[in-house]
Design an enzyme around this catalytic site. Structure first.
Site, PDB file in Angstrom:
ATOM      1  N   LYS A   1       0.840  -1.206   0.000  1.00 22.80           N
ATOM      2  CA  LYS A   1       0.000   0.000   0.000  1.00 22.80           C
ATOM      3  C   LYS A   1       0.874   1.255   0.000  1.00 22.80           C
ATOM      4  CE  LYS A   1      -3.796  -2.559   1.948  1.00 22.80           C
ATOM      5  NZ  LYS A   1      -4.492  -3.071   3.136  1.00 22.80           N
TER       6      LYS A   1
ATOM      7  N   GLN B   1      -4.763  -1.700   9.265  1.00 21.65           N
ATOM      8  CA  GLN B   1      -4.618  -3.033   8.667  1.00 21.65           C
ATOM      9  C   GLN B   1      -5.227  -4.092   9.591  1.00 21.65           C
ATOM     10  OE1 GLN B   1      -3.275  -3.722   5.508  1.00 21.65           O
ATOM     11  NE2 GLN B   1      -4.166  -5.717   5.961  1.00 21.65           N
TER      12      GLN B   1
ATOM     13  N   ASP C   1     -11.425   2.267   3.409  1.00 20.94           N
ATOM     14  CA  ASP C   1     -11.726   0.832   3.266  1.00 20.94           C
ATOM     15  C   ASP C   1     -13.232   0.611   3.116  1.00 20.94           C
ATOM     16  OD1 ASP C   1      -9.579  -0.907   3.164  1.00 20.94           O
ATOM     17  OD2 ASP C   1      -9.229  -0.840   5.339  1.00 20.94           O
TER      18      ASP C   1
END
Ligand code: NDP
Length: 284
Positions: free
Chosen positions: A52, A96, A119
């Site tokens: 990422k 994460q 997200d």
């Protein structure tokens, strides 16, 4: 023999578009920033976070990494999220997952400002996806939609089968296909006649987490087969949920693993972060 849908190619196109827009913003004095938070030292999570960060560099974002020790308390993590929510340089926040067991994942997801929830896991954004009025699409399902669209196959009216009903893949995936007027069936571990249902799918999306789960007899002649699964075999190799050798003999289009859905997820994360920056600056 099926045509391979290249996630590498489609994701490169998405990232290029993001890069161009990011440059336009830079010329207006606007920097795009993504904060990536990782707690503990899970090796798979580390790989995802590094990928990422690399993607941020590619498209011209500033990435802010917060690597916290496994012993970090829930209160400490929530305090960091609160700080990032208030930080003007940060357009998107990504924690994460999974977080260590002593931290309540839901509490963390709920703490992220919906405006920075790139997200699209926050209940507000999940609700918006349900209604069909969304700014952020959940990255993996949104990436799958791009891959299906890259084939030129029309979704409307088609029989679409999604195997898996998780909150991050299966459910939002089904909703996005429904918004595009697919006739959607969601399968899970209690589904009866799974093989027959799959064998009738014009578009089959596997998000099960079991290597080679979808066998050739479950694939309709001429279907679009999308393999979301990422499974690590004992020999260290990556493998999807679809038995590729069998499925590609019947499908018209198929995604490989690796190089299919995986790169799309990150590209869509970049797109969401850009969207967050554009909304914040009243450019959208
Ligand atoms: P989950 O484990 O949360 O969900 C798996 C789903 O598969 C569940 O709904 C489960 O059903 C269903 N399932 C399990 N066994 C069977 C079975 N025998 N028959 C029918 N359905 C079954 O996984 P995720 O949704 O998080 O991820 C799925 C896969 O996708 C994993 O391999 C993951 O690594 C991968 N993934 C890949 C991403 C990418 O970027 N490419 C991103 C995210 C995930 P039930 O609900 O009844 O238990």
């Amino acid at each position: 023999m099926a045509k391979i849908i290249s996630g590498k190619e489609v994701s490169a196109k998405v990232k290029n578009e993001v890069k161009e827009k990011t440059l336009e913003l830079k010329n207006k004095g606007i920097e795009v920033g993504l904060a990536v938070v990782i707690v503990g030292d899970d090796p798979a999570s580390r790989v995802y976070v590094n990928n990422k960060k690399k993607a941020c560099e590619e498209v011209g974002f500033t990435s802010y990494e917060y690597a916290l020790p496994a012993e970090t308390t829930e209160a400490e993590l929530l305090a960091l999220v609160d700080k990032l929510n208030k930080d003007d340089k940060v357009n998107g926040i990504l924690v994460q997952l999974p977080v260590p067991k002593h931290i309540n994942e839901t509490a963390v997801i709920n703490a992220i400002s919906p405006d920075k929830d790139v997200d699209a896991f926050h209940p507000v954004n999940v609700g918006k996806i349900m209604i069909g009025d969304y700014a952020f699409l959940p990255c993996t399902p949104a990436g799958v939609m791009e891959l299906i669209d890259s084939t030129g196959v029309e979704i409307a009216g088609k029989s679409c089968v999604v195997i898996g009903r998780s909150n991050i893949v299966g459910k939002p995936m089904s909703m996005l296909l429904l918004h595009r007027s697919g006739t959607v069936t969601i399968c899970h571990s209690k589904t009866k006649n799974l093989k027959e249902i799959c064998a009738n799918a014009d578009i089959l999306v596997a998000a099960v987490g079991r290597p080679n789960f979808v066998t050739g007899d479950m694939v309709k002649e001429g279907a679009v087969v999308i393999d979301v699964g990422i499974n690590r075999l004992e020999n260290g190799k990556l493998c999807g949920d679809v038995n590729y050798e069998e499925a590609e003999k019947k499908a018209a289009f198929i995604t490989p693993v690796p190089g299919g859905v995986g790169p799309m997820t990150i590209a869509m994360l970049m797109k969401n972060t850009l969207t967050a920056a554009m909304i914040k600056n009243n450019l959208m």
